[in-house]
Write a protein that holds these residues in place. Structure first.
Motif, short mmCIF file in Angstrom:
data_model
loop_
_atom_site.label_atom_id
_atom_site.label_comp_id
_atom_site.label_asym_id
_atom_site.label_seq_id
_atom_site.Cartn_x
_atom_site.Cartn_y
_atom_site.Cartn_z
N TYR A 149 -2.88 -4.52 16.83
CA TYR A 149 -2.04 -3.36 17.14
C TYR A 149 -1.42 -2.76 15.87
CZ TYR A 149 -2.46 -5.51 21.74
OH TYR A 149 -2.96 -6.09 22.88
N ALA A 150 -2.20 -2.68 14.80
CA ALA A 150 -1.70 -2.18 13.51
C ALA A 150 -1.59 -0.66 13.52
CB ALA A 150 -2.61 -2.64 12.38
N MET A 151 -0.44 -0.18 13.05
CA MET A 151 -0.18 1.26 12.87
C MET A 151 0.25 1.45 11.42
SD MET A 151 1.81 1.97 16.51
CE MET A 151 2.62 0.36 16.54
N PHE A 152 -0.70 1.88 10.56
CA PHE A 152 -0.45 1.97 9.12
C PHE A 152 0.37 3.23 8.80
CE2 PHE A 152 -4.01 -0.90 9.43
CZ PHE A 152 -3.79 -1.80 8.41
N PHE A 153 1.34 3.04 7.88
CA PHE A 153 2.21 4.16 7.52
C PHE A 153 2.33 4.36 6.00
CE2 PHE A 153 4.90 0.41 8.08
CZ PHE A 153 5.64 0.37 6.90
N SER A 154 2.05 3.31 5.18
CA SER A 154 2.15 3.45 3.72
C SER A 154 1.23 2.45 3.05
CB SER A 154 3.60 3.23 3.27
OG SER A 154 3.71 3.30 1.85
N GLY A 155 0.10 2.93 2.52
CA GLY A 155 -0.86 2.02 1.89
C GLY A 155 -1.32 0.97 2.87
N GLY A 156 -1.17 -0.30 2.46
CA GLY A 156 -1.58 -1.40 3.33
C GLY A 156 -0.48 -1.89 4.25
N GLN A 157 0.68 -1.23 4.26
CA GLN A 157 1.78 -1.66 5.12
C GLN A 157 1.67 -0.98 6.49
OE1 GLN A 157 5.59 -1.28 3.16
NE2 GLN A 157 5.08 -2.83 1.62
N ALA A 158 1.90 -1.79 7.52
CA ALA A 158 1.74 -1.29 8.89
C ALA A 158 2.74 -1.98 9.81
CB ALA A 158 0.32 -1.56 9.38
N VAL A 159 2.98 -1.39 10.96
CA VAL A 159 3.70 -2.04 12.06
C VAL A 159 2.64 -2.76 12.89
CG1 VAL A 159 5.11 -1.71 14.11
CG2 VAL A 159 5.48 -0.25 12.10
N HIS A 160 2.79 -4.08 13.14
CA HIS A 160 1.78 -4.80 13.91
C HIS A 160 2.36 -6.07 14.52
CE1 HIS A 160 1.04 -8.13 11.02
NE2 HIS A 160 1.29 -7.21 10.08
N TYR A 161 1.63 -6.64 15.47
CA TYR A 161 2.03 -7.90 16.10
C TYR A 161 1.79 -9.06 15.13
CZ TYR A 161 1.78 -12.12 18.95
OH TYR A 161 1.96 -13.38 19.43
N SER A 162 2.69 -10.06 15.15
CA SER A 162 2.58 -11.24 14.29
C SER A 162 2.78 -12.50 15.12
CB SER A 162 3.61 -11.20 13.16
OG SER A 162 3.68 -12.46 12.50
N ALA A 163 1.74 -13.32 15.21
CA ALA A 163 1.86 -14.60 15.92
C ALA A 163 2.82 -15.54 15.19
CB ALA A 163 0.49 -15.25 16.05
N ASP A 164 2.89 -15.44 13.86
CA ASP A 164 3.81 -16.28 13.09
C ASP A 164 5.26 -15.93 13.40
OD1 ASP A 164 4.19 -18.22 10.73
OD2 ASP A 164 5.37 -16.48 10.12
N PHE A 165 5.54 -14.64 13.51
CA PHE A 165 6.89 -14.20 13.87
C PHE A 165 7.23 -14.69 15.28
CE2 PHE A 165 9.74 -10.25 14.70
CZ PHE A 165 10.89 -11.01 14.50
N ALA A 166 6.27 -14.65 16.18
CA ALA A 166 6.50 -15.13 17.54
C ALA A 166 6.82 -16.61 17.56
CB ALA A 166 5.27 -14.85 18.41
N ALA A 167 6.21 -17.37 16.65
CA ALA A 167 6.40 -18.83 16.63
C ALA A 167 7.62 -19.26 15.82
CB ALA A 167 5.16 -19.49 16.06
N ARG A 168 7.87 -18.62 14.68
CA ARG A 168 8.90 -19.10 13.75
C ARG A 168 10.13 -18.22 13.68
NH1 ARG A 168 6.38 -19.16 8.25
NH2 ARG A 168 8.29 -20.28 7.70
N GLY A 169 10.04 -17.02 14.23
CA GLY A 169 11.18 -16.13 14.16
C GLY A 169 11.49 -15.71 12.74
N TYR A 170 12.79 -15.60 12.45
CA TYR A 170 13.21 -15.15 11.12
C TYR A 170 13.17 -16.27 10.08
CZ TYR A 170 14.54 -10.83 13.36
OH TYR A 170 14.52 -9.64 14.05
N ALA A 171 12.60 -17.41 10.45
CA ALA A 171 12.42 -18.47 9.46
C ALA A 171 11.34 -18.11 8.45
CB ALA A 171 12.08 -19.78 10.16
N GLY A 172 10.54 -17.09 8.75
CA GLY A 172 9.50 -16.65 7.83
C GLY A 172 9.65 -15.17 7.50
N SER A 173 8.66 -14.60 6.84
CA SER A 173 8.69 -13.19 6.48
C SER A 173 7.25 -12.68 6.40
CB SER A 173 9.41 -12.96 5.15
OG SER A 173 8.76 -13.69 4.11
N SER A 174 7.10 -11.36 6.27
CA SER A 174 5.76 -10.77 6.17
C SER A 174 5.39 -10.57 4.71
CB SER A 174 5.74 -9.43 6.91
OG SER A 174 6.40 -8.44 6.14
#
Length: 293
Positions: A239-264
């Motif tokens: 579900y990637a929606m690119f807005f600046s170069g390689g940066q996009a809004v998208h779903y992250s399974a890591d974020f779903a699992a770890r929350g704010y303990a990680g980063s993109s």
């Protein structure tokens, strides 16, 4: 006559001897050979009442025994103390439940959340905590359980309370009040999907680290990729929606699992797959993206 005179002389002497004996004088006895013996002592028995000897103190009395001859029965302790008041239980929700869950995570009795909802996992964690400390295993958080947990933990920080999302969103940036906009706040870590100033959907998001920061400013969606896979990081970006170069809004399974303990790596991650799927279906190429503090 002489005889009569002697008798008259003896009579007074006999009377004198009798008087001396009555006065208590001790007559001398003569032993064999004419030697004088020791005085004869006459014990006189007292005629008054006898004085009783002083009595010894009475021994201490033995403790009272119970009906069976054992120790005395304890005094009535009165009615049993009422149970501690319950603060939260299954089905409750709110900020206080979120703090309870965050503190249970600190002592490793809960691994999910915080969600802010007192669910079956929270109830199970509370039971485990209570049983370990000899408290009644009710699964309900009463005042005794809460006070014990407070003593063992510290005040959770803001992002510990919202480790898995659920935080309130900031007010939208003025640039988000017109048109179709993905309005993203770094302060509240939220994304608002807005049309003409109306919020359609609000989602928790996370950003890149200090080494791979997410860009800020006003952009637009230039490409959508439903099943995108990053060749740079060899990672899925659905579900990637690119807005600046390689940066996009998208779903992250890591974020779903770890929350704010990680980063993109610089993208705007979303942890709710069903929600981002709906937003992806509504957003069009050319829609505005605003990233602000």
């Amino acid at each position: 006559m002489r005889t009569t005179g002697r008798r008259r002389a003896v009579a007074p002497l006999a009377a004198l001897a009798a008087l001396l004996g009555a006065a208590g004088c001790e007559p001398q006895t003569t032993g064999a050979g004419g030697a004088s013996g020791g005085p004869v002592r006459i014990e006189v028995t007292a005629t008054g009442p006898a004085t009783a000897p002083a009595s010894s103190p009475a021994p201490p009395s033995a403790p009272a025994s119970g009906p069976a001859g054992g120790a005395a029965a304890p005094e009535d302790a009165g009615p049993a103390a009422p149970p501690a008041p319950v603060l939260w239980s299954r089905g409750d929700s709110g900020r206080d439940v979120r703090e309870l869950q965050a503190r249970l995570r600190q002592v490793a009795w809960l691994y999910d959340g915080p969600t802010g909802t007192y669910d079956d996992l929270t109830e199970r964690a509370v039971k485990g905590f209570q049983g370990k400390r000899g408290l009644p295993r009710t699964g309900r958080t009463d005042t005794v359980t809460w006070e014990r947990l407070l003593r063992m933990t510290r005040e959770p920080g803001h992002w510990e309370l919202y480790l898995m999302g659920g935080q309130p969103a900031d007010a939208p940036d003025p640039r988000c009040l017109t048109g179709r906009v993905l309005c993203i706040s770094k302060s509240s870590r939220t994304l608002r999907w807005m049309t003409d100033g109306r919020t359609v959907t609000t989602l928790p998001v996370r950003f890149g680290s200090e080494y791979t920061p997410t860009r800020e400013g006003e952009f637009e969606v230039y490409w959508k990729s439903r099943h995108h896979h990053s060749t740079l990081y060899d990672a899925p970006m659905p579900y990637a929606m690119f807005f600046s170069g390689g940066q996009a809004v998208h779903y992250s399974a890591d974020f779903a699992a770890r929350g704010y303990a990680g980063s993109s790596h610089g993208c705007v991650n979303v942890r709710d797959e069903a929600a981002i799927a709906q937003v992806f279906a509504q957003v069009r190429t050319g829609d505005k993206v605003v990233i602000h503090w």
